[in-house]
Design a protein around this motif. Structure first.
Motif, mmCIF file in Angstrom:
data_model
loop_
_atom_site.group_PDB
_atom_site.id
_atom_site.type_symbol
_atom_site.label_atom_id
_atom_site.label_comp_id
_atom_site.label_asym_id
_atom_site.label_seq_id
_atom_site.Cartn_x
_atom_site.Cartn_y
_atom_site.Cartn_z
ATOM 1 N N LEU A 91 0.817 -1.212 0.000
ATOM 2 C CA LEU A 91 0.000 0.000 0.000
ATOM 3 C C LEU A 91 0.852 1.264 0.000
ATOM 4 C CD1 LEU A 91 -2.736 -1.035 2.594
ATOM 5 C CD2 LEU A 91 -2.732 -1.362 0.113
ATOM 6 N N LEU A 92 1.920 1.254 0.782
ATOM 7 C CA LEU A 92 2.726 2.466 0.914
ATOM 8 C C LEU A 92 3.297 2.948 -0.423
ATOM 9 C CD1 LEU A 92 3.543 4.403 3.159
ATOM 10 C CD2 LEU A 92 5.668 3.114 3.412
ATOM 11 N N PRO A 93 3.832 2.075 -1.293
ATOM 12 C CA PRO A 93 4.327 2.570 -2.583
ATOM 13 C C PRO A 93 3.233 3.131 -3.484
ATOM 14 C CG PRO A 93 5.312 0.444 -2.068
ATOM 15 C CD PRO A 93 4.204 0.663 -1.087
ATOM 16 N N LEU A 94 1.973 2.807 -3.203
ATOM 17 C CA LEU A 94 0.871 3.310 -4.023
ATOM 18 C C LEU A 94 0.363 4.672 -3.567
ATOM 19 C CD1 LEU A 94 -1.293 0.070 -4.481
ATOM 20 C CD2 LEU A 94 0.257 1.116 -6.139
ATOM 21 N N LEU A 162 11.141 -3.902 -4.123
ATOM 22 C CA LEU A 162 9.743 -3.885 -4.546
ATOM 23 C C LEU A 162 9.086 -5.256 -4.410
ATOM 24 C CD1 LEU A 162 10.082 -1.624 -7.701
ATOM 25 C CD2 LEU A 162 8.749 -1.084 -5.651
ATOM 26 N N LEU A 163 9.890 -6.311 -4.349
ATOM 27 C CA LEU A 163 9.315 -7.643 -4.167
ATOM 28 C C LEU A 163 8.616 -7.770 -2.823
ATOM 29 C CD1 LEU A 163 12.156 -9.888 -5.640
ATOM 30 C CD2 LEU A 163 10.113 -9.022 -6.783
ATOM 31 N N ALA A 164 8.973 -6.908 -1.869
ATOM 32 C CA ALA A 164 8.293 -6.925 -0.571
ATOM 33 C C ALA A 164 6.855 -6.443 -0.674
ATOM 34 C CB ALA A 164 9.057 -6.061 0.431
ATOM 35 N N CYS A 165 6.501 -5.829 -1.794
ATOM 36 C CA CYS A 165 5.122 -5.369 -1.968
ATOM 37 C C CYS A 165 4.153 -6.550 -2.047
ATOM 38 C CB CYS A 165 5.010 -4.516 -3.227
ATOM 39 S SG CYS A 165 5.946 -2.968 -3.151
ATOM 40 N N LYS A 166 4.599 -7.642 -2.642
ATOM 41 C CA LYS A 166 3.800 -8.873 -2.682
ATOM 42 C C LYS A 166 4.716 -10.010 -2.243
ATOM 43 C CE LYS A 166 0.436 -9.637 -5.368
ATOM 44 N NZ LYS A 166 -0.456 -10.007 -6.497
ATOM 45 N N PRO A 167 4.833 -10.237 -0.948
ATOM 46 C CA PRO A 167 5.856 -11.162 -0.434
ATOM 47 C C PRO A 167 5.749 -12.576 -0.972
ATOM 48 C CG PRO A 167 4.875 -9.863 1.339
ATOM 49 C CD PRO A 167 4.055 -9.608 0.122
ATOM 50 N N ASN A 168 4.529 -13.072 -1.211
ATOM 51 C CA ASN A 168 4.406 -14.459 -1.676
ATOM 52 C C ASN A 168 5.041 -14.633 -3.051
ATOM 53 O OD1 ASN A 168 2.418 -12.792 -2.753
ATOM 54 N ND2 ASN A 168 0.893 -14.410 -2.893
ATOM 55 N N VAL A 169 4.697 -13.755 -3.982
ATOM 56 C CA VAL A 169 5.306 -13.813 -5.311
ATOM 57 C C VAL A 169 6.756 -13.345 -5.253
ATOM 58 C CG1 VAL A 169 5.149 -12.974 -7.689
ATOM 59 C CG2 VAL A 169 3.065 -13.458 -6.398
ATOM 60 N N ALA A 195 9.828 -0.974 7.782
ATOM 61 C CA ALA A 195 9.942 -0.038 8.902
ATOM 62 C C ALA A 195 9.053 1.183 8.680
ATOM 63 C CB ALA A 195 11.399 0.385 9.079
ATOM 64 N N ALA A 196 8.995 1.658 7.440
ATOM 65 C CA ALA A 196 8.158 2.825 7.149
ATOM 66 C C ALA A 196 6.684 2.518 7.387
ATOM 67 C CB ALA A 196 8.384 3.276 5.706
ATOM 68 N N THR A 197 6.252 1.310 7.035
ATOM 69 C CA THR A 197 4.849 0.955 7.273
ATOM 70 C C THR A 197 4.561 0.812 8.766
ATOM 71 O OG1 THR A 197 5.287 -1.432 7.079
ATOM 72 C CG2 THR A 197 4.724 -0.240 5.062
#
Length: 381
Positions: A91-94, A162-169, A195-197
């Motif tokens: 969510l944060l990058p969006l 950016l892979l942390a945005c969708k950890p499963n994939v 940490a930012a989230t």
């Protein structure tokens, strides 16, 4: 022509700069085209009153930026009926896109991902662009999906966070990489994002877990969402994909098996990273792209059913035959050769792993330590 060492070095440098400039131009063109396709698709979806995949995450991003407990607001019986299964790291990058009109936000999001994927995949050849002309790429554009951006994140140094945005994939895509530099930047960036989230909402992991596990009023929506996610490895033919372990040194083999273990919608866009990683020639890239359009035709002719769950259940067979098994055939047709860290090589010798299972290192200096197995992927043996 200057044949001195200095002249040759200057020629190589100028050629590299020229190619990089061409790649940037192609990437910009791909980004603009993808953004246009996405924008038009989102406008059409809005006119038809259909649900947009990015609508809930963008709305949640705006609320999360204000410190709201988004997982208490989304779901059946809540203020916003759509279920929210995304972690706050997505969510944060969006947030920068959250206040834009949905078609424009989706166009910028997908266009950026497609442009970066085009730039990242053409480091050694142009034919990986066939993957971006495939059905999964078009579907990702039309639906406003993460697949192009995550594909680029797995290839570009410094973008792995950016892979942390969708950890499963993200975990599945990350297993391609064994080089220390990429992992260092990925871990540092991923931890910084997390940490930012947590600074914004320290309790979000608990609330997200409750939403995923079915606690609270969101249980019904979460259960319905689970019904449309299927594991390729759980298909009756899925265990065949375990044969990719015989080529464990190869990044594309690790990706194939890891991605097969991730729950996914069987519409096709989530196999886009495979179409980029698997080919090793122009013919293979074109063949996979053409096969993806045959999948789309078969999907329209055979898979459609009265319910979404029934449709996606039928489509899992098409995915196996048009993507996963051809990908496995490509992987098994190659030797078990690839660069791995030196400590892995030492462990294989120490544990006396048979040579036929151990494989052999990639040729060239530095192949065993801190190497980048994807840097020359299109020309790998």
């Amino acid at each position: 022509m200057d044949h001195s060492p200095g002249g040759q070095a200057a020629l190589v440098a100028s050629t590299r700069v020229a190619r990089r400039s061409r790649r940037m131009g192609v990437a910009a063109a791909v980004a603009l085209a993808a953004a246009a396709v996405t924008y038009r698709a989102q406008l059409r979806l809005a006119s038809e009153g259909g649900p947009a995949d990015l609508a809930a995450p963008l709305r949640a991003a705006a609320l999360f930026a204000r410190g709201e407990d988004v997982y208490a607001l989304f779901g059946p019986g809540r203020a916003l009926a759509a279920p929210l299964n995304y972690p706050a790291t997505s969510l944060l990058p969006l947030v920068p896109l959250a206040d834009l009109p949905l078609p424009l936000a989706a166009a910028l999001f997908v266009g950026t991902g497609m442009g970066l994927a085009a730039f990242a995949s053409t480091a050694s050849a142009w034919w990986p662009l066939f993957a971006l002309l495939s059905w999964p790429a078009l579907l990702a554009c039309r639906a406003g999906q993460w697949a192009p951006l995550l594909t680029a994140a797995a290839l570009l140094p410094g973008a792995g966070w950016l892979l942390a945005c969708k950890p499963n994939v993200g975990v599945a895509l990350a297993v391609q990489r064994l080089d220390r530099r990429w992992w260092t930047w990925t871990v540092v960036g991923g931890v910084a994002l997390l940490a930012a989230t947590l600074l914004r909402r320290p309790d979000w992991p608990l609330m997200w877990w409750r939403a995923l596990s079915g606690a609270g009023d969101a249980a019904a929506g979460t259960a319905r969402m689970r019904g449309i996610f299927l594991l390729p490895i759980a298909n009756p033919l899925g265990p065949l994909l375990l044969l990719a372990l015989a080529r464990w040194r190869r990044p594309e083999a690790r990706l194939l098996l890891a991605l097969a273990c991730v729950p996914q919608v069987t519409m096709g866009y989530e196999v886009l990273p495979l179409l980029v990683a698997l080919p090793r020639s122009r013919v293979q890239a074109l063949g996979l792209a053409v096969g993806s359009w045959l999948f789309a035709f078969a999907y329209a002719q055979w898979a459609l059913a009265p319910t979404v769950v029934a449709t996606l259940s039928r489509a899992r067979w098409l995915l196996i035959f048009f993507f996963w098994l051809p990908g496995l055939a490509l992987v098994l047709g190659r030797p078990n050769v690839g660069a791995v860290p030196a400590w892995v090589e030492r462990a294989l010798v120490r544990w006396r792993v048979p040579a036929r299972l151990r494989g052999r290192p990639a040729d060239g200096p530095g192949a065993l330590l801190d190497s980048d197995p994807l840097s020359s992927a299109p020309h790998a043996p």
